[in-house]
Design a protein around this motif. Structure first.
Motif, PDB file in Angstrom:
ATOM      1  N   LEU A 156       0.862  -1.184   0.000  1.00 32.93           N
ATOM      2  CA  LEU A 156       0.000   0.000   0.000  1.00 32.93           C
ATOM      3  C   LEU A 156       0.899   1.234   0.000  1.00 32.93           C
ATOM      4  CD1 LEU A 156      -2.396  -1.376   2.752  1.00 32.93           C
ATOM      5  CD2 LEU A 156      -2.903  -1.241   0.298  1.00 32.93           C
ATOM      6  N   ASP A 157       1.027   1.839  -1.175  1.00 26.82           N
ATOM      7  CA  ASP A 157       2.031   2.878  -1.393  1.00 26.82           C
ATOM      8  C   ASP A 157       1.403   4.265  -1.234  1.00 26.82           C
ATOM      9  OD1 ASP A 157       4.249   4.312  -2.093  1.00 26.82           O
ATOM     10  OD2 ASP A 157       4.582   3.286  -4.007  1.00 26.82           O
ATOM     11  N   GLU A 158       1.240   4.711   0.033  1.00 26.75           N
ATOM     12  CA  GLU A 158       0.585   5.992   0.323  1.00 26.75           C
ATOM     13  C   GLU A 158      -0.754   6.075  -0.405  1.00 26.75           C
ATOM     14  OE1 GLU A 158       3.000   9.646   0.884  1.00 26.75           O
ATOM     15  OE2 GLU A 158       4.565   8.520  -0.148  1.00 26.75           O
ATOM     16  N   HIS A 159      -1.534   5.017  -0.317  1.00 25.43           N
ATOM     17  CA  HIS A 159      -2.722   4.882  -1.160  1.00 25.43           C
ATOM     18  C   HIS A 159      -3.867   5.811  -0.768  1.00 25.43           C
ATOM     19  CE1 HIS A 159      -3.866   2.456   2.249  1.00 25.43           C
ATOM     20  NE2 HIS A 159      -4.978   2.028   1.707  1.00 25.43           N
ATOM     21  N   THR A 160      -3.751   6.532   0.360  1.00 27.54           N
ATOM     22  CA  THR A 160      -4.795   7.490   0.736  1.00 27.54           C
ATOM     23  C   THR A 160      -4.339   8.936   0.552  1.00 27.54           C
ATOM     24  OG1 THR A 160      -4.126   7.636   3.070  1.00 27.54           O
ATOM     25  CG2 THR A 160      -5.645   5.856   2.467  1.00 27.54           C
ATOM     26  N   ALA A 161      -3.104   9.146   0.140  1.00 27.77           N
ATOM     27  CA  ALA A 161      -2.507  10.492   0.155  1.00 27.77           C
ATOM     28  C   ALA A 161      -3.182  11.468  -0.806  1.00 27.77           C
ATOM     29  CB  ALA A 161      -1.019  10.399  -0.163  1.00 27.77           C
ATOM     30  N   VAL A 200      -7.668  -6.342   5.190  1.00 34.20           N
ATOM     31  CA  VAL A 200      -6.467  -6.985   5.734  1.00 34.20           C
ATOM     32  C   VAL A 200      -6.842  -7.937   6.867  1.00 34.20           C
ATOM     33  CG1 VAL A 200      -4.308  -6.595   6.985  1.00 34.20           C
ATOM     34  CG2 VAL A 200      -4.888  -5.147   5.034  1.00 34.20           C
ATOM     35  N   SER A 201      -7.736  -7.496   7.749  1.00 34.17           N
ATOM     36  CA  SER A 201      -8.140  -8.307   8.897  1.00 34.17           C
ATOM     37  C   SER A 201      -8.968  -9.509   8.475  1.00 34.17           C
ATOM     38  CB  SER A 201      -8.932  -7.454   9.889  1.00 34.17           C
ATOM     39  OG  SER A 201      -8.159  -6.394  10.379  1.00 34.17           O
ATOM     40  N   ASP A 202      -9.981  -9.276   7.632  1.00 29.68           N
ATOM     41  CA  ASP A 202     -10.905 -10.348   7.257  1.00 29.68           C
ATOM     42  C   ASP A 202     -10.209 -11.457   6.474  1.00 29.68           C
ATOM     43  OD1 ASP A 202     -12.864  -8.921   8.505  1.00 29.68           O
ATOM     44  OD2 ASP A 202     -13.916  -8.296   6.680  1.00 29.68           O
ATOM     45  N   ASP A 203      -9.270 -11.071   5.605  1.00 31.24           N
ATOM     46  CA  ASP A 203      -8.595 -12.055   4.755  1.00 31.24           C
ATOM     47  C   ASP A 203      -7.227 -12.457   5.297  1.00 31.24           C
ATOM     48  OD1 ASP A 203     -10.726 -12.035   2.987  1.00 31.24           O
ATOM     49  OD2 ASP A 203      -9.862 -10.488   1.714  1.00 31.24           O
ATOM     50  N   HIS A 204      -6.879 -11.959   6.507  1.00 32.67           N
ATOM     51  CA  HIS A 204      -5.600 -12.301   7.154  1.00 32.67           C
ATOM     52  C   HIS A 204      -4.432 -12.064   6.197  1.00 32.67           C
ATOM     53  CE1 HIS A 204      -8.041 -14.014  10.337  1.00 32.67           C
ATOM     54  NE2 HIS A 204      -8.677 -14.738   9.453  1.00 32.67           N
ATOM     55  N   LEU A 205      -4.431 -10.878   5.584  1.00 27.92           N
ATOM     56  CA  LEU A 205      -3.398 -10.547   4.611  1.00 27.92           C
ATOM     57  C   LEU A 205      -2.113 -10.095   5.291  1.00 27.92           C
ATOM     58  CD1 LEU A 205      -5.535  -8.450   2.083  1.00 27.92           C
ATOM     59  CD2 LEU A 205      -4.916 -10.863   1.908  1.00 27.92           C
ATOM     60  N   THR A 206      -1.013 -10.253   4.582  1.00 30.80           N
ATOM     61  CA  THR A 206       0.266  -9.682   4.976  1.00 30.80           C
ATOM     62  C   THR A 206       0.413  -8.391   4.177  1.00 30.80           C
ATOM     63  OG1 THR A 206       1.163 -11.890   5.294  1.00 30.80           O
ATOM     64  CG2 THR A 206       2.741 -10.073   5.176  1.00 30.80           C
ATOM     65  N   ALA A 207       0.629  -7.262   4.874  1.00 28.79           N
ATOM     66  CA  ALA A 207       0.599  -5.981   4.185  1.00 28.79           C
ATOM     67  C   ALA A 207       1.690  -5.038   4.680  1.00 28.79           C
ATOM     68  CB  ALA A 207      -0.769  -5.320   4.360  1.00 28.79           C
ATOM     69  N   LEU A 208       2.198  -4.219   3.746  1.00 28.49           N
ATOM     70  CA  LEU A 208       3.107  -3.112   4.065  1.00 28.49           C
ATOM     71  C   LEU A 208       2.442  -1.834   3.598  1.00 28.49           C
ATOM     72  CD1 LEU A 208       5.177  -5.579   3.839  1.00 28.49           C
ATOM     73  CD2 LEU A 208       6.877  -3.830   3.309  1.00 28.49           C
ATOM     74  N   MET A 209       2.438  -0.827   4.443  1.00 28.56           N
ATOM     75  CA  MET A 209       1.783   0.431   4.087  1.00 28.56           C
ATOM     76  C   MET A 209       2.703   1.615   4.379  1.00 28.56           C
ATOM     77  SD  MET A 209      -1.858   2.040   5.370  1.00 28.56           S
ATOM     78  CE  MET A 209      -1.306   2.476   7.036  1.00 28.56           C
ATOM     79  N   ILE A 210       3.058   2.352   3.330  1.00 22.84           N
ATOM     80  CA  ILE A 210       3.765   3.611   3.501  1.00 22.84           C
ATOM     81  C   ILE A 210       2.725   4.686   3.810  1.00 22.84           C
ATOM     82  CG2 ILE A 210       5.125   5.405   2.368  1.00 22.84           C
ATOM     83  CD1 ILE A 210       6.348   3.268   0.606  1.00 22.84           C
ATOM     84  N   THR A 211       2.975   5.476   4.828  1.00 21.60           N
ATOM     85  CA  THR A 211       2.058   6.556   5.167  1.00 21.60           C
ATOM     86  C   THR A 211       2.826   7.738   5.734  1.00 21.60           C
ATOM     87  OG1 THR A 211       0.116   7.173   6.478  1.00 21.60           O
ATOM     88  CG2 THR A 211       1.632   5.604   7.485  1.00 21.60           C
ATOM     89  N   HIS A 212       2.281   8.934   5.499  1.00 26.78           N
ATOM     90  CA  HIS A 212       2.801  10.138   6.137  1.00 26.78           C
ATOM     91  C   HIS A 212       1.863  10.594   7.255  1.00 26.78           C
ATOM     92  CE1 HIS A 212       6.349  10.974   3.780  1.00 26.78           C
ATOM     93  NE2 HIS A 212       5.676  10.832   2.659  1.00 26.78           N
ATOM     94  N   HIS A 213       0.754   9.864   7.435  1.00 23.99           N
ATOM     95  CA  HIS A 213      -0.205  10.210   8.480  1.00 23.99           C
ATOM     96  C   HIS A 213       0.204   9.524   9.782  1.00 23.99           C
ATOM     97  CE1 HIS A 213      -2.853  12.181   5.680  1.00 23.99           C
ATOM     98  NE2 HIS A 213      -2.908  11.107   4.924  1.00 23.99           N
ATOM     99  N   MET A 214       0.692  10.301  10.733  1.00 27.74           N
ATOM    100  CA  MET A 214       1.111   9.737  12.018  1.00 27.74           C
ATOM    101  C   MET A 214      -0.045   9.006  12.704  1.00 27.74           C
ATOM    102  SD  MET A 214       4.325  10.540  12.449  1.00 27.74           S
ATOM    103  CE  MET A 214       5.569  11.713  11.919  1.00 27.74           C
TER     104      MET A 214
END
Length: 252
Positions: free
Chosen positions: A175-180, A198-212
């Motif tokens: 997830l590459d700053e997908h809400t920015a 992510v929770s329902d499907d028990h996914l493995t995820a990486l998310m870049i974010t600038h939102h603290m």
């Protein structure tokens, strides 16, 4: 516990045009386990996007190794890594084909990473399934199964990109700053939808974010990057004890 991604001394050096090389990823060692949801923080030039590009295969390592699902993919190109991972970009226009309908975009995503011959798409056989999927999003897209994607709002396109990335369960979701690029209200709604998927499907995820705030609220691990290195790797308990002020102090 199963390792989904392993980076071993992962290093990327680029030429800056003056016969000098610059290290943009600096001997990173990182293990990502099945079910991890990592949020990644860092200033501009910290190496966040480089890390994603290295994992996705759009940028090759100068030295080091990378394994995905136990397979050495160090020299494997991006198109062949597609069977392992999916990515949602910052720009809502990046993840969808604008002239194709919502249903057509979903059909492409359904067969991500698979070999396909020249056969009839038989999209009518998938319409009920796709309608059920978009009904889960709840932002009006449920009325647009046969609408060209280019006519949707940015929030709807980004939600569709998220759905496309998870319709065929990936080993890893990037997830590459997908809400920015979204307005605050739409961003909050998409983050809640993301966390649900992510929770329902028990996914493995990486998310870049600038939102603290998002880094605090979501995920079970937090990576902080600076100068191409991982300078903090905080587990859920450590992350839960931090405040926004603590996050800012990391960068001082």
């Amino acid at each position: 516990m199963k390792k989904i991604v392993e980076l071993k001394e992962a290093t990327v050096q680029v030429n800056n045009g003056f016969n000098e090389s610059k290290t943009i990823l600096d001997h990173v060692n990182l293990d990502i386990y099945e079910g991890d949801f990592l949020t990644i923080l860092g200033g501009n030039g910290a190496g966040k996007s480089t890390l994603f590009n290295v994992i996705a295969g759009t940028l090759m390592l100068t030295s080091g190794k990378i394994f995905v699902a136990g397979v050495d993919v160090t020299h494997v190109p991006a198109e062949k890594r597609a069977k392992y991972l999916a990515r949602v970009f910052q720009d809502p226009k990046m993840g969808t084909a604008p002239r194709m309908t919502v249903a057509e975009n979903l059909l492409i995503a359904k067969y991500r990473g698979e070999k396909r011959g020249f056969v009839s798409r038989r999209i009518h056989l998938h319409k009920d399934e796709f309608q059920t999927l978009i009904n889960k999003i709840g932002n009006g897209i449920e009325n647009h199964l046969d609408t060209p994607t280019g006519l949707l709002s940015g929030g709807q396109r980004q939600a569709l990109s998220l759905l496309m990335s998870t319709i065929k369960r990936p080993e890893l979701l990037l997830l590459d700053e997908h809400t920015a690029a979204l307005d605050p209200k739409t961003s909050v709604a998409l983050m809640e939808l993301t966390n649900q998927f992510v929770s329902d499907d028990h996914l493995t995820a990486l998310m870049i974010t600038h939102h603290m705030e998002d880094a605090l609220k979501y995920g079970n691990r937090l990576l902080v990057m600076k100068d191409g290195r991982v300078i903090q790797d905080l587990a859920a308990k450590e992350k839960a004890e931090m405040t926004i002020a603590d996050y800012y102090s990391i960068f001082e």
